[in-house]
Design a protein around this motif. Structure first.
Motif, PDB file in Angstrom:
ATOM      1  N   ASN A  11       7.424   8.835 -12.116  1.00 37.97           N
ATOM      2  CA  ASN A  11       8.116   9.175 -10.867  1.00 37.97           C
ATOM      3  C   ASN A  11       7.318   8.723  -9.650  1.00 37.97           C
ATOM      4  OD1 ASN A  11      10.475  10.416 -11.889  1.00 37.97           O
ATOM      5  ND2 ASN A  11       9.256  12.172 -12.492  1.00 37.97           N
ATOM      6  N   CYS A  12       5.995   8.799  -9.725  1.00 40.30           N
ATOM      7  CA  CYS A  12       5.176   8.365  -8.596  1.00 40.30           C
ATOM      8  C   CYS A  12       3.730   8.157  -9.044  1.00 40.30           C
ATOM      9  CB  CYS A  12       5.224   9.387  -7.469  1.00 40.30           C
ATOM     10  SG  CYS A  12       4.130   8.860  -6.122  1.00 40.30           S
ATOM     11  N   PRO A  13       3.329   6.900  -9.267  1.00 37.87           N
ATOM     12  CA  PRO A  13       1.952   6.626  -9.706  1.00 37.87           C
ATOM     13  C   PRO A  13       0.913   7.163  -8.719  1.00 37.87           C
ATOM     14  CG  PRO A  13       3.324   4.671  -9.967  1.00 37.87           C
ATOM     15  CD  PRO A  13       4.148   5.680  -9.224  1.00 37.87           C
ATOM     16  N   LYS A  14       1.169   7.002  -7.432  1.00 34.62           N
ATOM     17  CA  LYS A  14       0.148   7.398  -6.449  1.00 34.62           C
ATOM     18  C   LYS A  14      -0.120   8.898  -6.487  1.00 34.62           C
ATOM     19  CE  LYS A  14       0.219   3.809  -2.945  1.00 34.62           C
ATOM     20  NZ  LYS A  14       0.356   3.508  -1.524  1.00 34.62           N
ATOM     21  N   SER A  15       0.929   9.679  -6.682  1.00 32.23           N
ATOM     22  CA  SER A  15       0.712  11.125  -6.658  1.00 32.23           C
ATOM     23  C   SER A  15      -0.146  11.540  -7.859  1.00 32.23           C
ATOM     24  CB  SER A  15       2.043  11.871  -6.585  1.00 32.23           C
ATOM     25  OG  SER A  15       2.449  12.348  -7.800  1.00 32.23           O
ATOM     26  N   LEU A  16       0.056  10.904  -9.027  1.00 30.43           N
ATOM     27  CA  LEU A  16      -0.787  11.238 -10.180  1.00 30.43           C
ATOM     28  C   LEU A  16      -2.221  10.743  -9.957  1.00 30.43           C
ATOM     29  CD1 LEU A  16      -1.013  12.464 -13.001  1.00 30.43           C
ATOM     30  CD2 LEU A  16      -0.519  10.203 -13.935  1.00 30.43           C
ATOM     31  N   SER A  48      14.124  15.190   1.233  1.00 35.19           N
ATOM     32  CA  SER A  48      14.248  15.957  -0.006  1.00 35.19           C
ATOM     33  C   SER A  48      13.507  15.291  -1.164  1.00 35.19           C
ATOM     34  CB  SER A  48      15.724  16.148  -0.368  1.00 35.19           C
ATOM     35  OG  SER A  48      16.292  14.887  -0.645  1.00 35.19           O
ATOM     36  N   ARG A  49      13.216  14.007  -1.043  1.00 35.60           N
ATOM     37  CA  ARG A  49      12.518  13.293  -2.119  1.00 35.60           C
ATOM     38  C   ARG A  49      11.004  13.295  -1.924  1.00 35.60           C
ATOM     39  NH1 ARG A  49      16.062   9.457  -4.294  1.00 35.60           N
ATOM     40  NH2 ARG A  49      14.433   8.983  -5.803  1.00 35.60           N
ATOM     41  N   HIS A  50      10.542  13.729  -0.747  1.00 37.79           N
ATOM     42  CA  HIS A  50       9.095  13.692  -0.498  1.00 37.79           C
ATOM     43  C   HIS A  50       8.396  14.798  -1.282  1.00 37.79           C
ATOM     44  CE1 HIS A  50       9.934  11.827   3.761  1.00 37.79           C
ATOM     45  NE2 HIS A  50      10.399  11.101   2.758  1.00 37.79           N
ATOM     46  N   CYS A  51       7.231  14.471  -1.839  1.00 35.65           N
ATOM     47  CA  CYS A  51       6.464  15.518  -2.505  1.00 35.65           C
ATOM     48  C   CYS A  51       5.458  16.110  -1.515  1.00 35.65           C
ATOM     49  CB  CYS A  51       5.770  14.972  -3.761  1.00 35.65           C
ATOM     50  SG  CYS A  51       4.281  14.039  -3.408  1.00 35.65           S
ATOM     51  N   ASP A  52       4.660  17.047  -2.017  1.00 35.81           N
ATOM     52  CA  ASP A  52       3.710  17.717  -1.117  1.00 35.81           C
ATOM     53  C   ASP A  52       2.569  16.808  -0.682  1.00 35.81           C
ATOM     54  OD1 ASP A  52       4.865  20.382  -0.939  1.00 35.81           O
ATOM     55  OD2 ASP A  52       4.499  20.471  -3.081  1.00 35.81           O
ATOM     56  N   SER A  53       2.471  15.610  -1.250  1.00 38.15           N
ATOM     57  CA  SER A  53       1.403  14.681  -0.834  1.00 38.15           C
ATOM     58  C   SER A  53       1.889  13.716   0.248  1.00 38.15           C
ATOM     59  CB  SER A  53       0.909  13.867  -2.040  1.00 38.15           C
ATOM     60  OG  SER A  53       0.350  14.728  -3.001  1.00 38.15           O
ATOM     61  N   PHE A  54       3.107  13.883   0.722  1.00 41.83           N
ATOM     62  CA  PHE A  54       3.649  12.940   1.714  1.00 41.83           C
ATOM     63  C   PHE A  54       2.750  12.865   2.949  1.00 41.83           C
ATOM     64  CE2 PHE A  54       6.301  11.763   5.341  1.00 41.83           C
ATOM     65  CZ  PHE A  54       6.876  10.592   4.873  1.00 41.83           C
ATOM     66  N   GLU A  55       2.337  14.010   3.437  1.00 41.42           N
ATOM     67  CA  GLU A  55       1.524  14.008   4.664  1.00 41.42           C
ATOM     68  C   GLU A  55       0.166  13.345   4.433  1.00 41.42           C
ATOM     69  OE1 GLU A  55       3.173  18.180   6.146  1.00 41.42           O
ATOM     70  OE2 GLU A  55       1.280  17.634   7.060  1.00 41.42           O
ATOM     71  N   TYR A  56      -0.392  13.542   3.227  1.00 40.42           N
ATOM     72  CA  TYR A  56      -1.700  12.933   2.934  1.00 40.42           C
ATOM     73  C   TYR A  56      -1.592  11.406   3.004  1.00 40.42           C
ATOM     74  CZ  TYR A  56      -5.831  11.307   0.552  1.00 40.42           C
ATOM     75  OH  TYR A  56      -6.992  10.630   0.259  1.00 40.42           O
ATOM     76  N   PHE A  57      -0.549  10.860   2.385  1.00 40.81           N
ATOM     77  CA  PHE A  57      -0.419   9.404   2.350  1.00 40.81           C
ATOM     78  C   PHE A  57       0.145   8.835   3.658  1.00 40.81           C
ATOM     79  CE2 PHE A  57      -0.383   9.984  -2.369  1.00 40.81           C
ATOM     80  CZ  PHE A  57      -1.473   9.168  -2.644  1.00 40.81           C
ATOM     81  N   ASN A  58       0.741   9.694   4.473  1.00 42.98           N
ATOM     82  CA  ASN A  58       1.377   9.210   5.708  1.00 42.98           C
ATOM     83  C   ASN A  58       0.975  10.096   6.883  1.00 42.98           C
ATOM     84  OD1 ASN A  58       3.354   7.239   4.276  1.00 42.98           O
ATOM     85  ND2 ASN A  58       3.686   9.208   3.246  1.00 42.98           N
ATOM     86  N   SER A  87      -0.112   4.680   2.891  1.00 45.01           N
ATOM     87  CA  SER A  87       1.338   4.938   2.957  1.00 45.01           C
ATOM     88  C   SER A  87       1.845   5.090   1.535  1.00 45.01           C
ATOM     89  CB  SER A  87       2.093   3.793   3.647  1.00 45.01           C
ATOM     90  OG  SER A  87       2.091   2.669   2.805  1.00 45.01           O
ATOM     91  N   CYS A  88       3.103   5.491   1.389  1.00 45.86           N
ATOM     92  CA  CYS A  88       3.677   5.541   0.040  1.00 45.86           C
ATOM     93  C   CYS A  88       5.171   5.241   0.114  1.00 45.86           C
ATOM     94  CB  CYS A  88       3.387   6.875  -0.638  1.00 45.86           C
ATOM     95  SG  CYS A  88       4.140   8.290   0.136  1.00 45.86           S
ATOM     96  N   THR A  89       5.759   5.004  -1.036  1.00 48.60           N
ATOM     97  CA  THR A  89       7.124   4.466  -1.057  1.00 48.60           C
ATOM     98  C   THR A  89       8.174   5.459  -0.572  1.00 48.60           C
ATOM     99  OG1 THR A  89       7.228   5.059  -3.377  1.00 48.60           O
ATOM    100  CG2 THR A  89       6.717   2.771  -2.874  1.00 48.60           C
ATOM    101  N   CYS A  90       7.827   6.734  -0.491  1.00 50.60           N
ATOM    102  CA  CYS A  90       8.820   7.698  -0.011  1.00 50.60           C
ATOM    103  C   CYS A  90       9.127   7.538   1.478  1.00 50.60           C
ATOM    104  CB  CYS A  90       8.384   9.131  -0.302  1.00 50.60           C
ATOM    105  SG  CYS A  90       8.897   9.679  -1.938  1.00 50.60           S
ATOM    106  N   LEU A  91       8.403   6.661   2.140  1.00 47.28           N
ATOM    107  CA  LEU A  91       8.771   6.362   3.532  1.00 47.28           C
ATOM    108  C   LEU A  91      10.229   5.932   3.598  1.00 47.28           C
ATOM    109  CD1 LEU A  91       5.729   4.363   4.976  1.00 47.28           C
ATOM    110  CD2 LEU A  91       6.499   6.642   5.644  1.00 47.28           C
TER     111      LEU A  91
END
Ligand code: SF4
Length: 481
Positions: free
Chosen positions: A19-24, A203-213, A194-198
């Motif tokens: 689902n998201c390599p960066k988050s793992l 609703s698709r952003h995980c809790d790491s959205f702010e860290y990567f963006n 950055s990450c692809t959820c941009l």
């Protein structure tokens, strides 16, 4: 013995990677930076239901003549870091094994983000690399046609779907993905800017959205409701994330209300939309809210897995002069909503609008009950026809950027009626209400049961009292101060 690699890849990790390599990667390489988010009541309920389904499988298997051939939670761990705990394994006479993935769903999910076939393929690969010969792979799920009558019958409740062919077809692809996942996790550095959820909705952003963006402002374009993917891609491509950089004529009417509130730093009020809402109302107003229950394993005769039914309502009946009375119902035993309907019939007269928050939900309950109990269909379908959605006012009639682009009553109430709050309540949302109700039914201690009952009644009453107060607030927007 070959030494273990630094990174372990469990089945859960692998699904997270897909689902998201960066988050793992963040979770495994910088755990202190990873936000686990809240283990919500809903997540807890899902986890608990998974264990309950496993219990049913164990109960069924224990009746098999070859019950000894079955084991649960067997671990397959490889030197390269794969870790799989199989829900159930059976040993065949020829030395091979069958794998069983146990799920609380009512069908096999073969799509992301919860692709159960990928789960099973991962397990089969881990087991094979541990020297096992995997012959068959089953997904055990719930039978949605099952209707409880008396004690649960695991034979009727469970479906064993033989997914051997589909799972084995996925193995080459899954092996590649496992290799890629382990290589990615071993990287010392990745692009953390950055990450692809941009390019996806909030609703698709995980809790790491702010860290990567970290540079994305709040509020941002993600606060605009129902922003199309095309428009979001345009804004993202042009690096325009702040609402200050978006012009009113670039977005839809729905989004304009949020944008105008942000630009003005004040609520955006469209009196005509509020008047249109108020003009269709007929007094008395019946502010109605249901609490519903659904569980993987049905708790009441006549219900099916995940079948939803109301067990509680709160009703505030408001007259045109502003006076109101409160009525409610809370089932104090596991029961279908027949007594609930009777109480509704006593409390709701033939004239007057039924005011709810999120009309599709309440109307679905009324329609489902009308289908299940034809003798009450006229009454329930009449309610459907008389229902108006107070939430609609907050889409374009009164929009405050402080709602964060949401129209949830939990976001609107603290802004427009700050003296009322869900803060500190023992039951504060719908999932907590479900949980409290099932605990109340099981509770034998009179005081504890009374505590849960009171908490449920208070929570549901606040929902409709909040609607009364919010409606009063709406009316003030039509009158000169
Ligand atoms: S917000 Fe970023 S880290 Fe989180 S799931 Fe989306 S892409 Fe992955």
């Amino acid at each position: 013995m070959v030494s273990m690699t630094e990174h372990q890849l469990s089945k859960t990790d692998f699904i997270q990677y897909l689902n998201c390599p960066k988050s793992l990667w963040l979770l495994q390489n910088k755990p202190s930076k990873y936000s686990h988010g809240e283990f919500t009541d809903f997540a807890k309920k899902l986890a608990a239901e998974g264990f309950m389904v496993e219990d049913q499988v164990q109960a069924l298997v224990s009746t098999y003549p070859n019950a000894d051939a079955y084991s649960f939670q067997e671990v397959f761990q490889t030197d390269e870091g794969l870790y799989a705990k199989a829900d159930m394994v059976s040993k065949n006479d020829d030395g091979s094994i069958d794998l069983f993935e146990i799920k609380s769903s009512t069908s096999v999910d073969d799509k992301q983000p919860h692709n159960q076939l990928k789960d099973a393929a991962f397990q089969a690969i881990a087991a094979t690399r541990c020297g096992k010969l995997v012959r068959n792979v089953f997904i055990v799920h719930l039978n949605k046609e099952y209707v409880r009558e008396g004690a649960i019958d695991p034979r009727g409740l469970l479906t064993f779907a033989d997914e051997t062919v589909r799972v084995k077809a996925l193995i080459p692809e899954t092996e590649n993905e496992i290799g890629e996942a382990l290589a990615f996790l071993a990287e010392d550095e990745i692009d953390e800017t950055s990450c692809t959820c941009l390019n996806l909705s909030k609703s698709r952003h995980c809790d790491s959205f702010e860290y990567f963006n970290p540079t994305i402002p709040k509020p941002s374009i993600y606060s605009l409701p129902r922003l199309s993917a095309k428009k979001r891609d345009t804004f993202v491509g042009e690096g325009r994330f702040s609402l200050d950089e978006i012009a009113v004529d670039e977005v839809t009417r729905l989004q304009q209300s949020v944008l105008k509130s942000h630009h003005a730093n004040a609520p955006h009020i469209n009196v005509e939309d509020i008047e249109n809402f108020v003009s269709v109302l007929r007094y008395p107003l019946y502010h109605l809210d249901y609490e519903t229950y659904a569980s993987a394993i049905p708790i009441i005769d006549g219900t099916s897995p995940h079948g939803q039914f109301p067990f509680q309502f709160s009703l505030h009946v408001q007259q045109e002069d502003g006076q109101f009375e409160h009525y409610d119902f809370l089932a104090d035993q596991p029961e279908l909503p027949l007594r609930l309907i009777e109480k509704l019939k006593q409390s709701i007269g033939p004239i007057g609008s039924v005011v709810v928050w999120n009309k599709p939900f309440e109307n679905t309950q009324n329609q489902n009950m009308a289908s299940a109990y034809p003798e009450h269909a006229d009454f329930l379908l009449d309610l459907v026809g008389r229902t108006v959605d107070l939430m609609d006012v907050f889409k374009t009639g009164y929009v405050d950027i402080k709602f964060g682009g949401s129209t949830s009553i939990k976001k609107v109430l603290p802004v427009v009626v700050p003296e009322l709050s869900y803060e500190g309540m023992d039951v504060a949302d719908g999932t907590a209400a479900m949980d409290a109700w099932s605990k109340m039914l099981a509770e034998t201690d009179t005081d504890k049961r009374a505590f849960l009952r009171k908490a449920l009644l208070e929570y549901c009453e606040l929902d409709t009292l909040a609607m009364v107060r919010i409606f009063e607030f709406v009316l003030t927007q039509l009158k000169p101060a």
